[in-house]
Write a protein that holds these residues in place. Structure first.
Motif, PDB file in Angstrom:
ATOM      1  N   CYS A  89       0.832  -1.216   0.000  1.00 22.27           N
ATOM      2  CA  CYS A  89       0.000   0.000   0.000  1.00 22.27           C
ATOM      3  C   CYS A  89       0.861   1.259   0.000  1.00 22.27           C
ATOM      4  CB  CYS A  89      -1.000  -0.011   1.149  1.00 22.27           C
ATOM      5  SG  CYS A  89      -2.330  -1.196   0.852  1.00 22.27           S
ATOM      6  N   ARG A  90       1.945   1.206  -0.767  1.00 22.75           N
ATOM      7  CA  ARG A  90       2.816   2.363  -0.981  1.00 22.75           C
ATOM      8  C   ARG A  90       2.912   2.640  -2.479  1.00 22.75           C
ATOM      9  NH1 ARG A  90       6.819   3.427   3.475  1.00 22.75           N
ATOM     10  NH2 ARG A  90       6.083   2.126   5.181  1.00 22.75           N
ATOM     11  N   TRP A  91       3.105   3.913  -2.799  1.00 24.73           N
ATOM     12  CA  TRP A  91       3.229   4.313  -4.199  1.00 24.73           C
ATOM     13  C   TRP A  91       4.622   4.018  -4.709  1.00 24.73           C
ATOM     14  CZ3 TRP A  91      -1.235   5.148  -6.336  1.00 24.73           C
ATOM     15  CH2 TRP A  91      -2.284   5.637  -5.569  1.00 24.73           C
ATOM     16  N   GLY A  92       4.705   3.627  -5.976  1.00 20.33           N
ATOM     17  CA  GLY A  92       5.994   3.387  -6.607  1.00 20.33           C
ATOM     18  C   GLY A  92       6.003   3.888  -8.027  1.00 20.33           C
ATOM     19  N   ALA A  93       7.191   4.201  -8.495  1.00 18.24           N
ATOM     20  CA  ALA A  93       7.350   4.673  -9.877  1.00 18.24           C
ATOM     21  C   ALA A  93       6.979   3.559 -10.849  1.00 18.24           C
ATOM     22  CB  ALA A  93       8.787   5.114 -10.111  1.00 18.24           C
ATOM     23  N   PRO A  94       6.498   3.931 -12.040  1.00 19.94           N
ATOM     24  CA  PRO A  94       6.139   2.903 -13.021  1.00 19.94           C
ATOM     25  C   PRO A  94       7.348   2.176 -13.604  1.00 19.94           C
ATOM     26  CG  PRO A  94       5.818   5.090 -13.948  1.00 19.94           C
ATOM     27  CD  PRO A  94       6.166   5.276 -12.499  1.00 19.94           C
ATOM     28  N   VAL A  95       8.531   2.723 -13.395  1.00 20.08           N
ATOM     29  CA  VAL A  95       9.776   2.046 -13.783  1.00 20.08           C
ATOM     30  C   VAL A  95      10.703   2.054 -12.577  1.00 20.08           C
ATOM     31  CG1 VAL A  95       9.602   2.613 -16.243  1.00 20.08           C
ATOM     32  CG2 VAL A  95      10.798   4.168 -14.719  1.00 20.08           C
ATOM     33  N   PRO A  96      11.449   0.990 -12.355  1.00 19.41           N
ATOM     34  CA  PRO A  96      12.315   0.934 -11.174  1.00 19.41           C
ATOM     35  C   PRO A  96      13.434   1.973 -11.229  1.00 19.41           C
ATOM     36  CG  PRO A  96      12.224  -1.207 -12.300  1.00 19.41           C
ATOM     37  CD  PRO A  96      11.500  -0.223 -13.149  1.00 19.41           C
ATOM     38  N   GLY A 102      23.587   7.647  -9.758  1.00 15.16           N
ATOM     39  CA  GLY A 102      22.723   8.465  -8.915  1.00 15.16           C
ATOM     40  C   GLY A 102      23.530   9.457  -8.107  1.00 15.16           C
ATOM     41  N   PRO A 103      22.928  10.151  -7.191  1.00 11.85           N
ATOM     42  CA  PRO A 103      21.556   9.957  -6.725  1.00 11.85           C
ATOM     43  C   PRO A 103      20.533  10.264  -7.810  1.00 11.85           C
ATOM     44  CG  PRO A 103      22.444  11.973  -5.816  1.00 11.85           C
ATOM     45  CD  PRO A 103      23.571  11.301  -6.554  1.00 11.85           C
ATOM     46  N   TRP A 104      19.327   9.722  -7.612  1.00 10.32           N
ATOM     47  CA  TRP A 104      18.282   9.803  -8.618  1.00 10.32           C
ATOM     48  C   TRP A 104      17.087  10.594  -8.106  1.00 10.32           C
ATOM     49  CZ3 TRP A 104      19.832   8.017 -13.176  1.00 10.32           C
ATOM     50  CH2 TRP A 104      20.863   7.075 -13.208  1.00 10.32           C
ATOM     51  N   ALA A 105      16.420  11.254  -9.039  1.00  8.53           N
ATOM     52  CA  ALA A 105      15.168  11.955  -8.753  1.00  8.53           C
ATOM     53  C   ALA A 105      14.185  11.610  -9.855  1.00  8.53           C
ATOM     54  CB  ALA A 105      15.381  13.463  -8.694  1.00  8.53           C
ATOM     55  N   TRP A 106      12.922  11.524  -9.492  1.00 11.55           N
ATOM     56  CA  TRP A 106      11.884  11.207 -10.465  1.00 11.55           C
ATOM     57  C   TRP A 106      11.540  12.446 -11.278  1.00 11.55           C
ATOM     58  CZ3 TRP A 106      10.128   7.221 -12.847  1.00 11.55           C
ATOM     59  CH2 TRP A 106       8.938   7.302 -13.558  1.00 11.55           C
ATOM     60  N   ASP A 107      11.494  12.293 -12.611  1.00 16.12           N
ATOM     61  CA  ASP A 107      11.087  13.376 -13.520  1.00 16.12           C
ATOM     62  C   ASP A 107       9.737  12.988 -14.108  1.00 16.12           C
ATOM     63  OD1 ASP A 107      10.845  15.497 -15.269  1.00 16.12           O
ATOM     64  OD2 ASP A 107      12.307  14.706 -16.699  1.00 16.12           O
ATOM     65  N   GLU A 108       8.684  13.603 -13.606  1.00 11.13           N
ATOM     66  CA  GLU A 108       7.329  13.247 -14.025  1.00 11.13           C
ATOM     67  C   GLU A 108       7.087  13.574 -15.496  1.00 11.13           C
ATOM     68  OE1 GLU A 108       3.381  11.732 -13.519  1.00 11.13           O
ATOM     69  OE2 GLU A 108       5.295  11.406 -12.523  1.00 11.13           O
ATOM     70  N   SER A 112      10.625   9.196 -15.942  1.00  5.54           N
ATOM     71  CA  SER A 112      11.882   8.459 -15.836  1.00  5.54           C
ATOM     72  C   SER A 112      12.705   9.046 -14.685  1.00  5.54           C
ATOM     73  CB  SER A 112      12.671   8.539 -17.140  1.00  5.54           C
ATOM     74  OG  SER A 112      13.036   9.887 -17.420  1.00  5.54           O
ATOM     75  N   TRP A 113      13.722   8.280 -14.297  1.00  5.93           N
ATOM     76  CA  TRP A 113      14.646   8.717 -13.262  1.00  5.93           C
ATOM     77  C   TRP A 113      15.768   9.517 -13.911  1.00  5.93           C
ATOM     78  CZ3 TRP A 113      13.270   8.184  -8.354  1.00  5.93           C
ATOM     79  CH2 TRP A 113      12.316   7.222  -8.049  1.00  5.93           C
ATOM     80  N   ILE A 114      16.170  10.604 -13.268  1.00 11.87           N
ATOM     81  CA  ILE A 114      17.294  11.399 -13.769  1.00 11.87           C
ATOM     82  C   ILE A 114      18.320  11.524 -12.654  1.00 11.87           C
ATOM     83  CG2 ILE A 114      15.941  12.690 -15.465  1.00 11.87           C
ATOM     84  CD1 ILE A 114      15.883  15.038 -13.446  1.00 11.87           C
ATOM     85  N   ALA A 115      19.582  11.525 -13.050  1.00  7.02           N
ATOM     86  CA  ALA A 115      20.665  11.707 -12.074  1.00  7.02           C
ATOM     87  C   ALA A 115      20.690  13.166 -11.648  1.00  7.02           C
ATOM     88  CB  ALA A 115      22.009  11.306 -12.700  1.00  7.02           C
ATOM     89  N   VAL A 116      20.870  13.372 -10.368  1.00  9.00           N
ATOM     90  CA  VAL A 116      20.926  14.746  -9.844  1.00  9.00           C
ATOM     91  C   VAL A 116      22.251  15.000  -9.158  1.00  9.00           C
ATOM     92  CG1 VAL A 116      18.468  15.072  -9.609  1.00  9.00           C
ATOM     93  CG2 VAL A 116      19.736  14.056  -7.736  1.00  9.00           C
TER      94      VAL A 116
END
Length: 116
Positions: A89-96, A102-108, A112-116
């Protein structure tokens, strides 16, 4: 100590701590007794929550939804594209998230994940 979440239309509006003596019958903790205690004291609808995660999947937080079908507290959805993991019952990104770099941040915008 026991913790109880007040709900308005299924949304958590506050979480309080209640003495175990006010949640038990014959020394056995009962969430229904605690919820009734909270209701009698403060009004409203109350559901027990737990820091240990041993009930209702997640500890309730303000703004969380209480899903009566899943008997779970679910945090607000962080991104429109994320999906609910039924097992946690937790939210997760549609791609792992990548396991290297990384570190990684989600880019809506690109979903996709982007390196920050």
């Amino acid at each position: 100590m026991a913790h109880f979440a007040e709900l308005i239309d299924g949304i958590v509006v506050r979480v309080i701590v209640v003495n175990n003596a006010d949640t038990a019958s014959n020394g056995v903790e009962d969430g229904a007794i605690g919820a009734e205690f909270c209701h009698n004291l403060l009004g409203g609808e109350w559901v027990q929550t737990s820091y240990n995660g041993n009930m209702r999947f997640n500890y309730a937080g303000i703004g969380y939804t209480y899903d009566t079908v899943r008997d779970a507290f679910i945090e607000p959805k962080p991104f429109a594209s994320w999906v609910l993991d039924e097992a946690t019952c937790r939210w997760g990104a549609p791609v792992p998230m990548p396991s290297e770099g990384g570190p990684w941040a989600w880019d809506e915008s690109t979903e996709s994940w982007i390196a920050v």
